[in-house]
Enzyme design. Structure first.
Site, short mmCIF file in Angstrom:
data_model
loop_
_atom_site.label_atom_id
_atom_site.label_comp_id
_atom_site.label_asym_id
_atom_site.label_seq_id
_atom_site.Cartn_x
_atom_site.Cartn_y
_atom_site.Cartn_z
N ASP A 1 0.87 -1.19 0.00
CA ASP A 1 0.00 0.00 0.00
C ASP A 1 0.90 1.23 0.00
O ASP A 1 1.95 1.22 -0.60
CB ASP A 1 -0.96 -0.08 1.19
N HIS A 2 0.49 2.27 0.66
CA HIS A 2 1.28 3.50 0.64
C HIS A 2 2.75 3.22 0.96
O HIS A 2 3.05 2.42 1.84
CB HIS A 2 0.77 4.49 1.69
C1 CS2 Z 1 -6.43 3.46 -0.85
C2 CS2 Z 1 -7.87 3.89 -0.73
O1 CS2 Z 1 -4.79 5.12 -0.88
C3 CS2 Z 1 -5.54 4.45 -0.19
O2 CS2 Z 1 -5.57 4.49 1.03
O3 CS2 Z 1 -6.22 2.25 -0.24
O4 CS2 Z 1 -8.00 5.16 -1.27
C4 CS2 Z 1 -8.78 2.92 -1.44
O5 CS2 Z 1 -8.37 2.80 -2.78
C5 CS2 Z 1 -10.22 3.31 -1.46
O6 CS2 Z 1 -10.69 3.57 -0.19
C6 CS2 Z 1 -11.06 2.21 -2.10
O7 CS2 Z 1 -12.22 2.79 -2.57
MN MN Z 2 -5.66 0.69 1.50
#
Ligand code: CS2
Ligand code: MN
Length: 358
Positions: free
Chosen positions: A320-321
């Site tokens: 993720d991030h």
């Molecule tokens: C993603 C969310 O950047 C993020 O935290 O995980 O924006 C995610 O894509 C959305 O909540 C899904 O709709």
């Molecule tokens: Mn996420």
């Protein structure tokens, strides 16, 4: 397990498909048409052209992220039926081009919220996304969005560009009096309409947790504890009504035991996708995002990957991030380098778990 990467599209992402393809073990994307407004149909032409491009780069596109749910659906307004019909058309269109999982969220008004997009980590000079409830002070959502616009290094509320500010005020007003039960009722109405279609075309819906994992600005939120996700699963009982278990979002509240949550929903066959990342707790409602490595944050990534291996080994995963490292300039949370390191680390954990389990 299939390792994937989030990509915002040719015109919106500094990272190229070629770079993504060169990350070891990368099977494909969690793709996204970032220019589509909530409630709009994703047309076959748009989907085909996006997915053709991904395939040409040697990557798969079996997961699509952020097909956003229109606020009228969450609020249960009469106009919701039209937006639900559009959503169903989008599901059918995505399925035609091989999409198997759609990640979405059911958070009123705001997606994720941070109070700093580039908090410098003193130990090594990198920076990451950061949240401290105290920084919100007495500010309301309108002030925070304005602050974002004036100061790009300040607050971030994805989706609220200057031209939508007027709309924000109206939307917040419309949510007055909304309760968690009422929101859940509207959620059920939505699921009852879309899940039979998903079953028919072989798509699983994957609900992303609230981020951070508690209510903000007095708006009700219903997707940030194991109990709440159990309720969501029960709203429409089907494997197509599934979760995207995001360890960093759910894990922003230290009371949530993430490996246990993965086991719980993995055993119920309700995990369609995972976002895997680490969090460093700094106090009450106060955290920053860490590198993926267990020892640099407060989540145990080995235990999380082991729980995936034991209970939902066929799921899609993405780092993720990531932090901004090596002087990279890019979309906060979504640079290339730290996410590539994250993917490699998660692949390493997976190989070790797999071999040791034989
Ligand atoms: C993603 C969310 O950047 C993020 O935290 O995980 O924006 C995610 O894509 C959305 O909540 C899904 O709709
Ligand atoms: Mn996420």
């Amino acid at each position: 397990m299939k390792m994937t990467f989030r990509w915002y599209g040719e015109n919106s992402d500094a990272v190229s498909l070629k770079q993504i393809k060169q990350i070891p073990g990368m099977s494909g994307l969690m793709g996204f048409l970032d220019y589509k407004a909530a409630g709009e149909v994703w047309t076959e032409e748009e989907i085909k052209s996006y997915i053709d491009g991904v395939h040409a780069a040697g990557l798969e596109c079996e997961v699509i992220e952020s097909v956003n749910v229109h606020e009228d659906i969450k609020m249960g307004l009469p106009s919701r039926d039209e937006y639900i019909a559009n959503y169903i058309t989008t599901i059918r269109n995505l399925a035609k081009y091989g999409v198997k999982v759609i990640i979405y969220n059911f958070m009123p008004v705001f997606d994720w919220l941070r109070t700093d997009l580039a908090r410098v980590i003193p130990e090594d000079g990198s920076n990451s996304l950061y949240f401290d409830e105290k920084d919100l002070g007495d500010m309301g959502p309108m002030e925070i969005v304005k602050n974002t616009i004036e100061n790009s290094n300040g607050f971030s509320l994805p989706g609220w560009e200057p031209e939508r500010l007027g709309e924000l005020e109206k939307t917040l007003k419309a949510y007055e009096g909304m309760t968690p039960d009422k929101l859940r009722e509207n959620y059920k109405y939505f699921l009852d309409a879309i899940i039979p279609v998903c079953e028919e075309v072989g798509v699983r819906m994957a609900c992303h947790p609230d981020d951070p994992a508690w209510p903000i600005f007095g708006l009700p939120r219903i997707a940030h504890t194991v109990e709440q996700f159990d309720m969501i699963c029960d709203l429409h009982d089907s494997p197509a009504n599934a979760l995207c278990l995001c360890t960093g979002s759910l894990g922003s509240n230290p009371d949530n035991d993430i490996p246990a949550a993965v086991r719980h929903f993995g055993e119920k066959n309700r995990i369609a996708a995972m976002h895997v990342r680490n969090i460093k707790y700094l106090g009450h409602h106060h955290f920053r995002e860490a590198s993926h490595l267990s020892c640099e944050g407060d989540l145990d990534l080995f235990e999380i990957m082991k729980a995936v291996y034991d209970t939902c080994p066929d799921t899609y995963i993405r780092p993720d991030h990531g932090r901004m490292i090596w002087d990279e300039v890019g979309r906060p949370g979504y640079g290339l380098y730290d996410r590539a390191l994250g993917a490699t680390y998660l692949n390493g954990l997976w190989e070790a778990i797999e071999k040791m389990s034989k």
